[in-house]
Design a protein around this motif. Structure first.
Motif, PDB file in Angstrom:
ATOM      1  N   PRO A 229       0.554  -1.324  -0.206  1.00  0.00           N
ATOM      2  CA  PRO A 229       0.089  -0.050   0.137  1.00  0.00           C
ATOM      3  C   PRO A 229       1.021   1.394  -0.037  1.00  0.00           C
ATOM      4  CG  PRO A 229      -0.222  -1.179   1.858  1.00  0.00           C
ATOM      5  CD  PRO A 229       0.613  -2.080   0.975  1.00  0.00           C
ATOM      6  N   ARG A 230       0.461   2.108  -0.591  1.00  0.00           N
ATOM      7  CA  ARG A 230       1.528   3.447  -0.689  1.00  0.00           C
ATOM      8  C   ARG A 230       1.792   4.099   0.322  1.00  0.00           C
ATOM      9  NH1 ARG A 230       2.929   6.085  -5.196  1.00  0.00           N
ATOM     10  NH2 ARG A 230       1.204   5.371  -6.581  1.00  0.00           N
ATOM     11  N   LYS A 234       6.775   3.641   3.319  1.00  0.00           N
ATOM     12  CA  LYS A 234       8.072   4.692   4.080  1.00  0.00           C
ATOM     13  C   LYS A 234       8.583   3.013   5.223  1.00  0.00           C
ATOM     14  CE  LYS A 234       9.779   8.056   7.050  1.00  0.00           C
ATOM     15  NZ  LYS A 234      10.612   7.674   8.419  1.00  0.00           N
ATOM     16  N   ALA A 235       7.193   2.526   5.802  1.00  0.00           N
ATOM     17  CA  ALA A 235       7.471   1.500   7.659  1.00  0.00           C
ATOM     18  C   ALA A 235       8.080   0.030   6.220  1.00  0.00           C
ATOM     19  CB  ALA A 235       6.206   0.851   7.511  1.00  0.00           C
ATOM     20  N   ILE A 236       8.150  -0.421   5.230  1.00  0.00           N
ATOM     21  CA  ILE A 236       8.327  -0.960   4.138  1.00  0.00           C
ATOM     22  C   ILE A 236       9.529  -1.073   3.898  1.00  0.00           C
ATOM     23  CG2 ILE A 236       8.043  -2.378   1.818  1.00  0.00           C
ATOM     24  CD1 ILE A 236       4.684  -3.069   3.065  1.00  0.00           C
ATOM     25  N   ALA A 237      10.577  -0.268   3.294  1.00  0.00           N
ATOM     26  CA  ALA A 237      11.977   0.528   2.901  1.00  0.00           C
ATOM     27  C   ALA A 237      12.680   0.771   4.035  1.00  0.00           C
ATOM     28  CB  ALA A 237      11.562   1.747   2.814  1.00  0.00           C
ATOM     29  N   ASP A 256      -3.501   3.295  -5.039  1.00  0.00           N
ATOM     30  CA  ASP A 256      -3.420   2.975  -3.383  1.00  0.00           C
ATOM     31  C   ASP A 256      -2.429   1.672  -3.747  1.00  0.00           C
ATOM     32  OD1 ASP A 256      -5.082   1.088  -4.030  1.00  0.00           O
ATOM     33  OD2 ASP A 256      -5.363   1.243  -1.571  1.00  0.00           O
ATOM     34  N   ARG A 257      -2.154   1.123  -4.557  1.00  0.00           N
ATOM     35  CA  ARG A 257      -0.506   0.176  -4.449  1.00  0.00           C
ATOM     36  C   ARG A 257      -0.260   0.004  -5.396  1.00  0.00           C
ATOM     37  NH1 ARG A 257      -2.125  -3.343  -0.900  1.00  0.00           N
ATOM     38  NH2 ARG A 257      -0.975  -5.366  -1.206  1.00  0.00           N
ATOM     39  N   VAL A 258       1.403  -0.103  -5.013  1.00  0.00           N
ATOM     40  CA  VAL A 258       2.777  -0.096  -6.166  1.00  0.00           C
ATOM     41  C   VAL A 258       3.506  -1.589  -5.643  1.00  0.00           C
ATOM     42  CG1 VAL A 258       2.494   2.303  -6.107  1.00  0.00           C
ATOM     43  CG2 VAL A 258       3.693   1.411  -4.153  1.00  0.00           C
TER      44      VAL A 258
END
Ligand code: ATP
Ligand code: ZN
Length: 294
Positions: A229-230, A234-237, A256-258
């Motif tokens: 989810p966009r 940040k959290a995923i990175a 809303d998803r990338v």
């Protein structure tokens, strides 16, 4: 152009990993089964296959320009030579051939401090490193130099303690010995010969070192792809181990998803994937990296 020579262990614990490393670094040789010399086919780099104990000397005497050997053997050789300025430091640590040089006592003896070694006999194949340890502790003890079967010295009555290489500790336990101190943590490394090289050969050696470093880096690296989810980007990175600025791509028909692609330069464990999933990632793929040059 004159050629480069690289020395590796002929047969033993380091041989296979050393050969695989050079193979991955793109070096091809005309192999000969028994000969100690393999002629380089695609680059002017030849290989010498020798006993690991001979490698430091070949480097220090300028017979070889590169060598793969354990830190234990390289350090011991320098100490035994005891020439001021004689030094061999690993250019690249290779993360194989892991072992440690340990002081061990019979199981029925309690270890309090190095002082209890005073006046005792210590059996070892590493007199240089053992003497260095005793000097550092300010202790006088007799070193009994053995070339093998060091672990049976205490039960044979020829020594009260030993200094020997350990990887799992099974041999020590089988001989009723207990590890007391670690004198050196060791792994295999790439070492350079002492003779300065002309410009052309030096450039070739640098190129090889860069390739070996890249092979090392790639071993741990993985290419990770996922959908996220966009808002969780940040959290995923931050959850991707050892990744610098991931690539973010749009997904057709989804606002809303990338898609996120990243090279992770550290081991990717299941725990990392579980945390990514908890943060909203889906379709997580982890792929091996074949080659990488940065
Ligand atoms: P060579 O005939 O080449 O002299 P070797 O018997 O001395 O062989 P190996 O037992 O093959 O040598 O060990 C080579 C190197 O592997 C060691 O010097 C050390 O750096 C590393 N090594 C890793 N684990 C161990 C271990 N458990 N025991 C001994 N060496 C280990
Ligand atoms: Zn050896």
């Amino acid at each position: 152009m004159t050629r480069l020579k690289i020395a590796i262990q002929k047969s033993g614990r380091l041989s296979q990993d050393s050969q695989e490393l050079l193979d991955k670094a793109g070096l091809q040789f005309n192999r000969s089964k028994d000969k100690l010399f393999w002629y380089g086919r695609n680059l002017p780099v030849d290989m010498l296959l020798v006993r690991d104990d001979d490698i430091p000397r070949l480097l220090l005497d300028g017979v070889c320009d590169l060598g793969i050997v354990g830190e234990n053997v390289a350090t011991e050789c320098c100490l035994e030579r005891a020439l001021p300025g004689t030094q061999l430091a690993p250019e690249i640590r290779l993360d194989f051939g892991h072992c440690r040089l340990c002081l061990a006592l019979p199981e029925d003896q309690t270890w309090h401090s190095p002082q209890q070694l005073a006046g005792k006999r210590i059996a070892t194949s590493y007199p240089g490193l053992t003497q260095q340890y005793l000097d550092q502790q300010g202790i006088q003890a007799a070193i009994v130099e053995l070339s093998g079967a060091v672990e049976i010295a205490p039960s044979m009555g020829t020594a009260e303690a030993i200094v020997d290489l350990v990887s799992t500790g099974t041999t020590l336990r089988a001989n009723h010995l207990r590890e007391c101190e670690t004198l050196l943590e060791s792994q295999a490394g790439v070492y350079l010969g002492s003779t300065p090289l002309d410009e052309e050969r030096n450039a070739l050696r640098q190129r090889l070192l860069e390739r070996i470093a890249a092979v090392q880096q790639v071993k741990e690296s993985k290419y990770v792809m996922l959908h996220a989810p966009r808002r969780a980007l940040k959290a995923i990175a931050e959850l991707l181990p050892g990744a610098e600025s991931p690539t973010v791509l749009p997904l057709e028909g989804q606002e809303d998803r990338v898609a996120v692609h990243a090279v992770c330069r550290e081991t990717v464990f299941w725990e990392h994937l579980e945390k990514l999933k908890a943060a909203g990632a889906t379709a997580v793929l982890v792929l091996p990296v074949e080659k990488m040059l940065s």
